[in-house]
Design a protein around this motif. Structure first.
Motif, short mmCIF file in Angstrom:
data_model
loop_
_atom_site.label_atom_id
_atom_site.label_comp_id
_atom_site.label_asym_id
_atom_site.label_seq_id
_atom_site.Cartn_x
_atom_site.Cartn_y
_atom_site.Cartn_z
N GLN A 196 -1.54 -0.49 5.65
CA GLN A 196 -1.09 -0.99 4.35
C GLN A 196 -2.25 -1.61 3.57
O GLN A 196 -2.33 -1.45 2.35
CB GLN A 196 0.04 -2.00 4.52
N GLU A 200 -3.16 -0.21 -0.06
CA GLU A 200 -3.17 -1.03 -1.27
C GLU A 200 -4.54 -1.04 -1.93
O GLU A 200 -4.65 -1.02 -3.16
CB GLU A 200 -2.71 -2.45 -0.94
N THR A 220 11.01 3.75 4.65
CA THR A 220 10.96 2.83 5.77
C THR A 220 11.80 3.40 6.91
O THR A 220 12.54 4.37 6.73
CB THR A 220 11.45 1.43 5.38
N GLU A 229 6.71 1.89 7.31
CA GLU A 229 6.81 0.44 7.14
C GLU A 229 7.40 0.01 5.81
O GLU A 229 7.62 -1.17 5.56
CB GLU A 229 5.44 -0.20 7.31
N ARG A 231 7.09 -1.35 2.41
CA ARG A 231 6.03 -2.03 1.66
C ARG A 231 5.68 -1.28 0.37
O ARG A 231 4.51 -1.18 0.01
CB ARG A 231 4.79 -2.25 2.53
N CYS A 233 5.02 -0.67 -3.42
CA CYS A 233 4.23 -1.63 -4.19
C CYS A 233 3.87 -1.07 -5.56
O CYS A 233 4.09 0.11 -5.85
CB CYS A 233 2.97 -2.02 -3.43
N ARG A 244 5.34 -6.03 -4.31
CA ARG A 244 5.44 -5.37 -3.01
C ARG A 244 6.81 -5.64 -2.42
O ARG A 244 7.27 -6.79 -2.41
CB ARG A 244 4.37 -5.88 -2.04
N GLY A 247 8.61 -5.45 4.15
CA GLY A 247 8.15 -4.50 5.15
C GLY A 247 9.19 -4.27 6.23
O GLY A 247 9.96 -5.15 6.59
N ASP A 268 4.35 -11.33 3.75
CA ASP A 268 4.18 -10.37 4.83
C ASP A 268 3.18 -10.91 5.83
O ASP A 268 2.45 -11.87 5.55
CB ASP A 268 3.71 -9.01 4.29
#
Length: 551
Positions: A196, A200, A220, A229, A231, A233, A244, A247, A268
């Protein structure tokens, strides 16, 4: 304009069930004021559907349900739906696509351009890439905005970020020529530890490069050996992370393209042990339940691997749905039995104790004549393991419970496990966690989740307890050395010569790599497990069995 990002946990192949999830999340997002909703990649089918895509009827069903979904949501804002569609032309029979559903119809299909074929991905097996020539193929005009729509890998080929290109095309670069007001990316991007942060950083760099907001929707949940996962964003035109989603769970994230002042970044924890724990729990829960089971069995030995597996199972399924089975032999220490019972009591799970000495004796009697004159060796040790495997599988059959295997990546790599013995079972929970990481995870768990693992389980020297005074290090190098060599060879593709050049002892390196090669036939028959590293012994590991490989 507000975009509702629908972070979903689909079940692969459950087209109607996935559609219901999409509708529920869509209604939630629109109630929050979303002007447009977007799902992850292939949300209607679940990702990856693999060879389901070879069945024309499956693809037809997806198309029928997508159109029905568009009609069902006709009274609301548009939905950008991850799906698949048939290819009417030449090439592969299917496109991976994002369907723009508006006013009861499918207004446009944006097709995925870049088809990954590395690691666990095999998309070129199924999909035809978006054809060249249609310059506005991934552009949608809506509410006076120009939106560039992309699908997962389409955003991972920026030559400036990677200082190179994997593919000859860059869909985002092509879309940038039309001056988009935002980039939307539908993804099903599976986890490896630390991904992640990389994701990002890369997506933020892309948003900054083109000077436009970027919104990313990720799947997810667990599907087979993969964990996604979430997340999801969003990034402002300056590349700053502005939102975001949570998770490892379903969520709806609302992104306002006109106001990036609000902080919508969910808290997170990116520590490796925290990510490992959450991935193991989610992956185990989804594999068990999506496979149609509700309960699980764990063989509890008093060692750290089975202890961690039991902790994961209790968290994933609820302690009332987990049974731990103790199968002591004459070589099992009293401490191992007591530690196992203490762990089970701490977790609140059921225990069964099935001593195996009587069955061992029956094997000795039956095999006395053909084994006459032959000294005891690993054969007798493996018999113990296979007795335990048979007992566990019998319980699994009788109770309808899924047996979770407890071997770690270090053991699986070098074959320090018994095929049809401790490898028996339906799901290998920690098979991508090396032994060193198992110890770290156990300590992290006791500190952050609950002090359920008795300290002796963590501190005593690992042992299979298949003969008197046995220790793992009688047969293997120190785990710190073993795991370092395995990581270089398995995950970083280093050869013997390259590993030795890093300062490792040559005989040790040769021995370990030989064990890895000889254990290939075992791994081919192992239960699936949760992928946590860039290269696990799962669908991304495709070594030949009958070969001579000099690496």
């Amino acid at each position: 304009m507000k975009i509702g990002v629908l972070q979903l946990n689909p079940v692969v192949g459950d087209i109607d069930g996935n559609a219901a999830k999409i509708v529920a999340a869509y209604r939630r997002a629109t109630a929050l004021g979303a002007d447009l909703c977007m799902t992850p990649e292939m949300a209607l089918t679940g990702y990856p559907p693999r060879d389901l895509l070879l069945y024309a009827r499956f693809v037809e069903r997806v198309g029928e349900r997508a159109l029905a979904l568009a009609r069902e949501l006709a009274d609301g804002p548009p939905l950008l739906l991850g799906a698949v569609e048939p290819n009417p032309g030449t090439g592969k029979q299917v496109f991976n696509c994002a369907l723009w559903c508006e006013a009861g119809a499918i207004r446009k299909s944006v097709r995925k351009t870049l088809l990954p074929t590395y690691d666990v991905f095999d998309e070129a097996r199924y999909f035809e890439p978006a054809p060249e020539g249609n310059e506005r193929a991934n552009i949608v005009e809506f509410n006076g905005r120009t939106l560039a729509v992309s699908i997962c890998e389409d955003a991972w080929n920026d030559k400036d970020y990677w200082d190179a290109r994997t593919y000859s095309r860059d869909p985002l670069e092509e879309a940038a020529a039309f001056g988009p007001d935002a980039i939307l990316n539908l993804s099903a991007s599976p986890l490896f530890l630390g991904k992640q942060r990389l994701r990002e950083d890369m997506l933020g760099a892309v948003a900054r490069k083109y000077g436009v907001p970027m919104v990313y929707a990720n799947q997810t949940g667990g599907n087979d050996d993969l964990v996604f996962e979430g997340r999801s964003c969003a990034f402002g035109p300056d590349g700053r992370l502005v939102a975001r989603a949570a998770g490892f769970t379903e969520d709806v994230l609302l992104v306002d393209l006109d106001d990036f002042s609000a902080n919508a970044v969910a808290d997170d924890d990116f520590a490796p042990e925290a990510e490992t724990w959450r991935a193991l729990v989610l992956g185990t829960r989804d594999y068990v339940r999506k496979s149609g089971f509700s309960t699980a069995l764990v063989g509890l030995s008093g060692g750290i691997d089975s202890a961690v597996t039991a902790c994961v199972a209790a968290e994933a399924l609820g302690p009332e749905n987990v049974t731990c089975v103790l199968m002591p032999s004459p070589y099992s220490s009293r401490g191992s039995v007591d530690d196992s019972l203490a762990l089970a009591e701490n977790l609140g799970v059921e225990t069964l104790t099935l001593p195996i000495e009587p069955i061992m004796r029956s094997f000795e009697t039956t095999l006395a004549e053909p084994f006459a004159g032959l000294a005891p060796d690993t054969t007798e040790e493996n018999i113990q393991s296979r007795i335990r495997g048979n007992l566990l599988m019998a319980l699994s059959n009788k109770r309808g419970s899924l047996l979770l295997t407890t071997g770690n990546k270090s053991e699986l790599a070098v074959g320090y496990c018994t095929i049809y013995g401790d490898m028996s079972g339906g799901f290998a929970v920690i098979s991508d966690v090396d032994k060193s990481s198992v110890f770290r995870l156990a300590r992290w768990y006791n500190e952050h989740v609950g002090p359920n693992i008795p300290e002796p389980i963590i501190t005593k020297p690992p042992s299979a307890e298949l003969r008197p005074n046995q220790k793992d290090q009688d047969s293997l190098p120190d785990y710190a050395v073993l795991d370092a060599i395995l990581a270089l060879h398995v995950e970083h593709h280093k050869s013997r010569r390259e590993i030795i050049a890093e300062g490792f002892d040559e005989p040790t390196v040769n021995r370990i790599l030989d064990l890895v090669r000889f254990a290939e036939f075992k791994r081919r028959q192992a239960a699936p497990g949760i992928k946590l590293t860039p290269r696990s012994f799962g669908t991304g590991w495709r070594m030949p069995l009958a070969c001579r490989r000099d690496l």
